[in-house]
Scaffold this motif. Structure first.
Motif, PDB file in Angstrom:
ATOM      1  N   VAL A 151       0.839  -1.192   0.000  1.00 20.50           N
ATOM      2  CA  VAL A 151       0.000   0.000   0.000  1.00 20.50           C
ATOM      3  C   VAL A 151       0.876   1.244   0.000  1.00 20.50           C
ATOM      4  O   VAL A 151       1.852   1.338   0.727  1.00 20.50           O
ATOM      5  CB  VAL A 151      -0.920  -0.004   1.235  1.00 20.50           C
ATOM      6  N   GLY A 152       0.507   2.213  -0.844  1.00 17.31           N
ATOM      7  CA  GLY A 152       1.256   3.455  -0.916  1.00 17.31           C
ATOM      8  C   GLY A 152       2.260   3.499  -2.042  1.00 17.31           C
ATOM      9  O   GLY A 152       2.772   4.558  -2.380  1.00 17.31           O
ATOM     10  N   LYS A 153       2.545   2.330  -2.671  1.00 24.82           N
ATOM     11  CA  LYS A 153       3.476   2.300  -3.773  1.00 24.82           C
ATOM     12  C   LYS A 153       2.717   2.083  -5.082  1.00 24.82           C
ATOM     13  O   LYS A 153       1.590   1.644  -5.092  1.00 24.82           O
ATOM     14  CB  LYS A 153       4.510   1.189  -3.579  1.00 24.82           C
ATOM     15  N   LYS A 154       3.371   2.381  -6.176  1.00 25.10           N
ATOM     16  CA  LYS A 154       2.740   2.236  -7.478  1.00 25.10           C
ATOM     17  C   LYS A 154       2.519   0.756  -7.787  1.00 25.10           C
ATOM     18  O   LYS A 154       3.282  -0.106  -7.344  1.00 25.10           O
ATOM     19  CB  LYS A 154       3.607   2.879  -8.557  1.00 25.10           C
ATOM     20  N   PRO A 155       1.457   0.457  -8.547  1.00 22.61           N
ATOM     21  CA  PRO A 155       1.223  -0.941  -8.935  1.00 22.61           C
ATOM     22  C   PRO A 155       2.418  -1.514  -9.676  1.00 22.61           C
ATOM     23  O   PRO A 155       3.097  -0.824 -10.433  1.00 22.61           O
ATOM     24  CB  PRO A 155       0.004  -0.849  -9.846  1.00 22.61           C
ATOM     25  N   SER A 156       2.721  -2.776  -9.443  1.00 19.94           N
ATOM     26  CA  SER A 156       3.845  -3.421 -10.109  1.00 19.94           C
ATOM     27  C   SER A 156       3.527  -4.897 -10.307  1.00 19.94           C
ATOM     28  O   SER A 156       2.747  -5.476  -9.561  1.00 19.94           O
ATOM     29  CB  SER A 156       5.124  -3.279  -9.276  1.00 19.94           C
ATOM     30  N   ARG A 157       4.164  -5.481 -11.319  1.00 19.65           N
ATOM     31  CA  ARG A 157       3.956  -6.892 -11.609  1.00 19.65           C
ATOM     32  C   ARG A 157       4.972  -7.698 -10.816  1.00 19.65           C
ATOM     33  O   ARG A 157       5.895  -8.286 -11.367  1.00 19.65           O
ATOM     34  CB  ARG A 157       4.097  -7.139 -13.104  1.00 19.65           C
ATOM     35  N   PHE A 158       4.789  -7.738  -9.507  1.00 22.30           N
ATOM     36  CA  PHE A 158       5.768  -8.442  -8.681  1.00 22.30           C
ATOM     37  C   PHE A 158       5.349  -9.869  -8.384  1.00 22.30           C
ATOM     38  O   PHE A 158       6.123 -10.652  -7.826  1.00 22.30           O
ATOM     39  CB  PHE A 158       5.994  -7.693  -7.355  1.00 22.30           C
ATOM     40  N   ALA A 159       4.130 -10.270  -8.777  1.00 23.38           N
ATOM     41  CA  ALA A 159       3.700 -11.637  -8.521  1.00 23.38           C
ATOM     42  C   ALA A 159       2.694 -12.051  -9.582  1.00 23.38           C
ATOM     43  O   ALA A 159       1.912 -11.234 -10.060  1.00 23.38           O
ATOM     44  CB  ALA A 159       3.064 -11.751  -7.136  1.00 23.38           C
ATOM     45  N   GLN A 160       2.733 -13.321  -9.945  1.00 20.06           N
ATOM     46  CA  GLN A 160       1.806 -13.862 -10.914  1.00 20.06           C
ATOM     47  C   GLN A 160       1.263 -15.193 -10.414  1.00 20.06           C
ATOM     48  O   GLN A 160       1.956 -15.935  -9.709  1.00 20.06           O
ATOM     49  CB  GLN A 160       2.478 -14.082 -12.277  1.00 20.06           C
ATOM     50  N   VAL A 161       0.031 -15.479 -10.782  1.00 15.98           N
ATOM     51  CA  VAL A 161      -0.602 -16.737 -10.408  1.00 15.98           C
ATOM     52  C   VAL A 161      -1.150 -17.388 -11.668  1.00 15.98           C
ATOM     53  O   VAL A 161      -1.956 -16.776 -12.380  1.00 15.98           O
ATOM     54  CB  VAL A 161      -1.756 -16.521  -9.402  1.00 15.98           C
ATOM     55  N   LYS A 162      -0.703 -18.593 -11.958  1.00 19.69           N
ATOM     56  CA  LYS A 162      -1.240 -19.351 -13.078  1.00 19.69           C
ATOM     57  C   LYS A 162      -2.401 -20.203 -12.585  1.00 19.69           C
ATOM     58  O   LYS A 162      -2.247 -20.995 -11.665  1.00 19.69           O
ATOM     59  CB  LYS A 162      -0.147 -20.223 -13.702  1.00 19.69           C
ATOM     60  N   MET A 163      -3.539 -20.025 -13.236  1.00 22.32           N
ATOM     61  CA  MET A 163      -4.734 -20.734 -12.818  1.00 22.32           C
ATOM     62  C   MET A 163      -4.611 -22.218 -13.127  1.00 22.32           C
ATOM     63  O   MET A 163      -4.045 -22.614 -14.144  1.00 22.32           O
ATOM     64  CB  MET A 163      -5.955 -20.155 -13.511  1.00 22.32           C
ATOM     65  N   GLY A 164      -5.170 -23.052 -12.266  1.00 18.43           N
ATOM     66  CA  GLY A 164      -5.134 -24.493 -12.448  1.00 18.43           C
ATOM     67  C   GLY A 164      -6.213 -24.982 -13.382  1.00 18.43           C
ATOM     68  O   GLY A 164      -6.975 -24.198 -13.944  1.00 18.43           O
ATOM     69  N   PRO A 165      -6.317 -26.286 -13.566  1.00 15.61           N
ATOM     70  CA  PRO A 165      -7.309 -26.862 -14.491  1.00 15.61           C
ATOM     71  C   PRO A 165      -8.745 -26.515 -14.136  1.00 15.61           C
ATOM     72  O   PRO A 165      -9.596 -26.406 -15.019  1.00 15.61           O
ATOM     73  CB  PRO A 165      -7.063 -28.377 -14.375  1.00 15.61           C
ATOM     74  N   SER A 166      -9.037 -26.326 -12.867  1.00 12.37           N
ATOM     75  CA  SER A 166     -10.411 -26.022 -12.456  1.00 12.37           C
ATOM     76  C   SER A 166     -10.783 -24.582 -12.748  1.00 12.37           C
ATOM     77  O   SER A 166     -11.946 -24.214 -12.655  1.00 12.37           O
ATOM     78  CB  SER A 166     -10.582 -26.288 -10.959  1.00 12.37           C
ATOM     79  N   ARG A 167      -9.823 -23.737 -13.106  1.00 14.01           N
ATOM     80  CA  ARG A 167      -9.991 -22.313 -13.354  1.00 14.01           C
ATOM     81  C   ARG A 167     -10.383 -21.542 -12.102  1.00 14.01           C
ATOM     82  O   ARG A 167     -10.717 -20.369 -12.169  1.00 14.01           O
ATOM     83  CB  ARG A 167     -11.016 -22.022 -14.452  1.00 14.01           C
ATOM     84  N   ALA A 168     -10.378 -22.202 -10.945  1.00  9.93           N
ATOM     85  CA  ALA A 168     -10.701 -21.527  -9.686  1.00  9.93           C
ATOM     86  C   ALA A 168      -9.441 -20.863  -9.138  1.00  9.93           C
ATOM     87  O   ALA A 168      -8.332 -21.391  -9.258  1.00  9.93           O
ATOM     88  CB  ALA A 168     -11.255 -22.515  -8.671  1.00  9.93           C
ATOM     89  N   CYS A 169      -9.602 -19.700  -8.535  1.00 14.58           N
ATOM     90  CA  CYS A 169      -8.459 -18.988  -7.972  1.00 14.58           C
ATOM     91  C   CYS A 169      -7.889 -19.776  -6.789  1.00 14.58           C
ATOM     92  O   CYS A 169      -8.630 -20.175  -5.876  1.00 14.58           O
ATOM     93  CB  CYS A 169      -8.895 -17.595  -7.513  1.00 14.58           C
ATOM     94  N   PRO A 170      -6.580 -20.027  -6.750  1.00  8.58           N
ATOM     95  CA  PRO A 170      -5.979 -20.786  -5.651  1.00  8.58           C
ATOM     96  C   PRO A 170      -6.023 -20.054  -4.311  1.00  8.58           C
ATOM     97  O   PRO A 170      -5.759 -20.662  -3.273  1.00  8.58           O
ATOM     98  CB  PRO A 170      -4.539 -21.004  -6.124  1.00  8.58           C
ATOM     99  N   PHE A 171      -6.369 -18.765  -4.336  1.00 11.77           N
ATOM    100  CA  PHE A 171      -6.468 -18.020  -3.087  1.00 11.77           C
ATOM    101  C   PHE A 171      -7.868 -18.109  -2.472  1.00 11.77           C
ATOM    102  O   PHE A 171      -8.121 -17.504  -1.436  1.00 11.77           O
ATOM    103  CB  PHE A 171      -6.086 -16.555  -3.305  1.00 11.77           C
TER     104      PHE A 171
END
Length: 292
Positions: free
Chosen positions: A9-29
């Motif tokens: 919070v407070g910093k500019k958006p950045s691509r510091f993390a990526q999540v590849k979706m699994g076969p179920s297409r459900a978010c792992p989070f």
């Protein structure tokens, strides 16, 4: 699908993390309650830009913020498609937009609100079957293109007035009703769309199930032809489609209205984007004029 997340919070958006979706297409989070565990533990400040906004879309339309919902979200589908009173207002928070008809008659951007009002009204006009409304909408769009090319005298005000009168008087109905239904052509177009959509690398399991049910319903197989499948297609239309949508006509109407808002039909999403590059490509999302 790749999800990108904002930084602290407070910093500019950045691509510091990526999540590849699994076969179920459900978010792992998602936790056991199918809620976002990031938001549960850290709050919405740590959501990615996609997750924080989805399924909402916002456009700057003539100095107004136009907000719509993306129907890839199941809950958005329920809110939009299953609402028989989608555009009914209680009269509060209503802003009346003034019109300026003194602008160039060939510059349709100045008539955006008048065009949208007509398009929405035509989609909801149940005096005509929905397929006839779509035919009229296509005719209207072609006339808009003719105005842009300077081929129509009187410009948009005259054309819109005459077209609205013709729709209201139903004088166009006899000629429209002479158009024969071509089930083979319809089915061929549907199968091409299904083929195109099925070529995408990412497919939701439920979508694949629906396509399989449709294929079995029309008798799709190695030995089948468009002619043999058309009979099943027509029977399914009469047995299932027609009765259901006669009872729930607002579902397809709401879908079309959602597309009008989401795509700024018939102009395209970049209509009021000054940085957009003008394009005449059909079905693109660029600057006007973009008409079917």
């Amino acid at each position: 699908i790749v999800r990108t997340f904002e930084g602290p919070v407070g910093k500019k958006p950045s691509r510091f993390a990526q999540v590849k979706m699994g076969p179920s297409r459900a978010c792992p989070f998602h936790n056991e309650e199918k809620l976002c565990q990031i938001q549960v533990e850290l709050g919405d400040k740590y959501l990615s830009e996609t997750c924080a906004n989805y399924p909402r879309q916002s456009f700057l339309v003539d100095k107004f913020i136009d907000k719509t919902l993306t129907l890839s979200c199941p809950e958005a589908c329920r809110l939009v498609l299953l609402n028989p009173d989608l555009l009914v207002s209680d009269g509060t928070n209503v802003h009346h937009i003034s019109r300026d008809d003194s602008k160039s008659e060939s510059d349709l951007v100045h008539y955006f609100w008048r065009i949208r009002e007509f398009v929405i009204g035509l989609i909801r006009n149940r005096v005509y079957p929905l397929w006839q409304r779509m035919f009229l909408l296509g005719t209207f769009s072609r006339r808009l293109e003719a105005i842009v090319r300077g081929e129509v005298k009187g410009g948009l005000p005259a054309m819109l007035s005459g077209f609205s009168a013709a729709v209201a008087s139903e004088s166009l109905r006899p000629s429209i009703e002479t158009i024969p239904a071509d089930l083979t052509l319809q089915l061929g177009m549907v199968l091409e769309l299904v083929k195109l959509r099925s070529s995408y690398a990412l497919q939701a399991p439920r979508f694949v199930e629906c396509i399989d049910v449709f294929a079995r319903g029309v008798g799709y197989g190695p030995e089948s032809t468009l002619q043999t499948m058309s009979a099943e297609y027509g029977a399914a239309y009469e047995r299932y489609f027609e009765p259901f949508f006669e009872e729930h006509p607002y579902i397809l109407e709401n879908y079309l209205i959602n597309m009008v808002f989401r795509r700024l039909f018939p102009f395209g999403e970049k209509l009021f984007d000054r940085k957009a590059t003008p394009s005449r490509r059909r079905n693109s999302r660029c600057w006007p004029p973009i008409l079917p």
